[in-house]
Design a protein around this motif. Structure first.
Motif: not given
Length: 120
Positions: A77-104
């Motif tokens: 899957p590709i988790l999608c939202c509206y913002e083209a700039d990933p630094e201005q979007c919640h998807r990168r916060i989710l990615a960091e949370y998954a990296k920190t807590h799951l090593g993913m």
């Protein structure tokens, strides 16, 4: 592998999963509502979304299972939202949370390079 992107990217439509609070009108694909921000218009949206993740998946608890369920419905899957700039979007916060807590790792989807052969 799970990746992130935005709705209007050229990412394969069949792999896109909506993680926005409100999907586009044309959207009829899968949704992952527990990954959507509770208040996407909050002034401090990044802090607000991080709180959402902490409340929903404290210390990452339950997040892997939720992501596994998404993968079961939508392979790669590709988790999608509206913002083209990933630094201005919640998807990168989710990615960091998954990296920190799951090593993913959850990288941003990148269009494959155009591999046009030489004409000579």
């Amino acid at each position: 592998m799970i990746q992130t992107s935005y709705f209007s990217s050229k990412a394969p439509h069949g792999r896109k999963v909506c993680i926005a609070k409100w999907a586009p009108r044309y959207w009829n694909g899968p949704r992952a509502p527990r990954l959507a921000p509770s208040n996407p218009k909050a002034e401090n949206w990044s802090e607000c979304y991080l709180r959402d993740l902490i409340e929903r998946f404290p210390g990452g608890a339950g997040l892997r299972e939720y992501l596994d369920a998404i993968v079961a419905r939508t392979p790669e899957p590709i988790l999608c939202c509206y913002e083209a700039d990933p630094e201005q979007c919640h998807r990168r916060i989710l990615a960091e949370y998954a990296k920190t807590h799951l090593g993913m790792d959850m990288p941003e989807w990148i269009a494959p390079a155009n591999r046009q052969g030489s004409l000579l």
